[in-house]
Design a protein around this motif. Structure first.
Motif, mmCIF file in Angstrom:
data_model
loop_
_atom_site.group_PDB
_atom_site.id
_atom_site.type_symbol
_atom_site.label_atom_id
_atom_site.label_comp_id
_atom_site.label_asym_id
_atom_site.label_seq_id
_atom_site.Cartn_x
_atom_site.Cartn_y
_atom_site.Cartn_z
ATOM 1 N N PRO A 63 0.832 -1.214 0.000
ATOM 2 C CA PRO A 63 0.000 0.000 0.000
ATOM 3 C C PRO A 63 0.865 1.262 0.000
ATOM 4 O O PRO A 63 1.158 1.836 1.048
ATOM 5 C CB PRO A 63 -0.800 -0.130 1.301
ATOM 6 N N VAL A 64 1.253 1.689 -1.167
ATOM 7 C CA VAL A 64 2.079 2.886 -1.327
ATOM 8 C C VAL A 64 1.179 4.101 -1.529
ATOM 9 O O VAL A 64 0.253 4.069 -2.351
ATOM 10 C CB VAL A 64 3.035 2.728 -2.528
ATOM 11 N N ARG A 65 1.450 5.163 -0.800
ATOM 12 C CA ARG A 65 0.670 6.392 -0.947
ATOM 13 C C ARG A 65 1.367 7.301 -1.955
ATOM 14 O O ARG A 65 2.472 7.784 -1.691
ATOM 15 C CB ARG A 65 0.534 7.111 0.395
ATOM 16 N N PRO A 66 0.767 7.550 -3.122
ATOM 17 C CA PRO A 66 1.422 8.393 -4.127
ATOM 18 C C PRO A 66 1.643 9.817 -3.620
ATOM 19 O O PRO A 66 0.820 10.374 -2.889
ATOM 20 C CB PRO A 66 0.438 8.373 -5.305
ATOM 21 N N TYR A 81 9.087 11.746 4.633
ATOM 22 C CA TYR A 81 8.397 10.756 3.802
ATOM 23 C C TYR A 81 9.354 9.591 3.572
ATOM 24 O O TYR A 81 10.495 9.789 3.147
ATOM 25 C CB TYR A 81 7.998 11.346 2.453
ATOM 26 N N ARG A 82 8.870 8.398 3.824
ATOM 27 C CA ARG A 82 9.661 7.220 3.504
ATOM 28 C C ARG A 82 9.363 6.830 2.061
ATOM 29 O O ARG A 82 8.215 6.546 1.702
ATOM 30 C CB ARG A 82 9.310 6.070 4.451
ATOM 31 N N LEU A 83 10.392 6.825 1.199
ATOM 32 C CA LEU A 83 10.206 6.520 -0.216
ATOM 33 C C LEU A 83 10.535 5.069 -0.548
ATOM 34 O O LEU A 83 10.218 4.600 -1.635
ATOM 35 C CB LEU A 83 11.058 7.459 -1.073
ATOM 36 N N GLY A 84 11.171 4.363 0.392
ATOM 37 C CA GLY A 84 11.511 2.966 0.172
ATOM 38 C C GLY A 84 12.859 2.633 0.755
ATOM 39 O O GLY A 84 13.788 3.443 0.722
ATOM 40 N N MET A 324 4.887 3.693 2.836
ATOM 41 C CA MET A 324 5.699 4.382 1.845
ATOM 42 C C MET A 324 4.881 5.537 1.271
ATOM 43 O O MET A 324 3.754 5.356 0.805
ATOM 44 C CB MET A 324 6.119 3.434 0.720
ATOM 45 N N GLY A 325 5.429 6.735 1.331
ATOM 46 C CA GLY A 325 4.764 7.914 0.803
ATOM 47 C C GLY A 325 3.907 8.659 1.799
ATOM 48 O O GLY A 325 3.437 9.765 1.502
#
Length: 361
Positions: A63-66, A81-84, A324-325
């Motif tokens: 579940p990545v938040r754009p 923000y955690r991008l990965g 993420m995001g």
């Protein structure tokens, strides 16, 4: 291919001779790494390539938040923000700072093989705002991506690196005037922020021929009273207590929690050690990173999250686990949801019985 990679970096034997960490043209940890028989090393490589257990990769999308440029521009200071993996985007004093940016599809020297991303970054590289600074911990492929760095070279003001890593960036085309290389305990001030390169227990190298020719660090980031610690990669060592005494206490620690294994305890921490390191640092809120993006070990991909949650509850440590995001407020963190539990609905790993993990380790 390997010989070409080796030729791309020729360390200057005397350039960093003054560093206390350097001997015989190589960098060293204070406590030498235990020797390992060649056969044991080959077994680790064989198992990692051909004998993976089930569950090391998710069966469904994460579940990545754009993220959008408009959203980032409107975000208040002290947003994170955690991008990965270990790529974190922080907004501090109106500028954007990236840690260990990796936007590549694989954490590998090759585009056609190697650990592949579980998810795409929440924002595309070309949609990022201009970056005030990139903060690098070491030169391994899951932390230093050449294509990402070369793209960012034109839109980033400064690159903060350990000794030797900046030389790689310059060879890749980054303007030398933008590159600042630091040894352990050295600091730099930019826009009123202070960044200090702190010790870590790890190693470096991008080919079989250049091991430990560059340094590895953790980072302490100071914005007035706000103190953030970024671990990079490290095994557990008594240096955490020293960092906590000299630079702590920390409001937030971004701590390596993943890609661990009993076969390589010297260079990556088990979750129990991660939590102890957080306590040694005199940290308040902890954010587990170095997980959820690449398959780099033999454990189930969700395991680092669940083990660290159990430990945090047990030791009464505030733990933040943003998707993420998802925006996290560095000044006022919150726990967030246990998002990883909803990914593999058909998995045979049942989190309601996850307390059994404490008996496994």
């Amino acid at each position: 291919m390997l010989s070409r990679l080796a030729q791309s970096f020729r360390p200057k034997a005397d350039k960093y001779a003054a560093s206390p960490q350097r001997r015989d043209s190589h960098f060293h940890n204070p406590v030498p790494r235990p020797s390992q028989a060649a056969g044991a090393t080959l077994r680790i490589i064989w198992n990692a390539l051909f004998n993976k257990p089930t569950g090391t990769q998710p069966d469904a999308p994460l579940p990545v938040r754009p993220l959008t440029r408009i959203e980032l521009d409107a975000a208040p200071d002290r947003s994170l923000y955690r991008l990965g993996h270990s790529t974190m985007l922080m907004k501090l004093r109106g500028g954007y700072w990236l840690t260990d940016p990796v936007f590549a599809e694989r954490a590998s020297p090759f585009q056609w093989m190697g650990p592949k991303r579980f998810h795409q970054p929440p924002i595309a590289l070309h949609d990022l705002p201009p970056i005030r600074g990139v903060i690098l911990s070491h030169d391994h492929y899951d932390h230093l991506d050449r294509s990402t760095v070369q793209y960012l070279a034109a839109t980033t003001d400064v690159f903060l690196t350990p000794l030797g890593v900046g030389d790689r960036l310059i060879e890749w085309g980054v303007d030398a005037a933008k590159v600042h290389q630091l040894d352990w305990w050295e600091s730099i001030e930019i826009d009123g922020l202070r960044m200090t390169a702190a010790p870590a227990q790890h190693f470096s190298g991008r080919t079989p021929f250049d091991g430990n020719t560059t340094l590895w660090v953790s980072w302490a980031i100071f914005d007035d009273e706000l103190r953030v610690f970024f671990s990079g990669d490290t095994g557990y060592f008594d240096g955490f207590k020293t960092i906590g005494e000299r630079l702590g206490p920390f409001d937030i620690t971004l701590m390596e929690t993943g890609a661990y294994d009993a076969q390589w305890p010297y260079v990556h921490m088990q979750p129990e050690q991660t939590v102890q390191a957080h306590q040694d640092l005199r940290g308040r809120w902890m954010v587990p990173i170095h997980n959820g993006t690449f398959d780099l070990a033999m454990h189930r991909w969700q395991e680092p999250f669940e083990r660290v949650v159990l430990l945090a509850i047990e030791r009464d440590i505030p733990l933040a686990t943003p998707r993420m995001g998802e925006r996290m407020d560095l000044a006022a963190p919150r726990t967030g949801e246990r998002w990883w539990r909803n990914v593999d609905a058909a998995s045979d790993f049942h989190w309601e019985s996850a307390t059994s993990l404490r008996k496994m380790y």
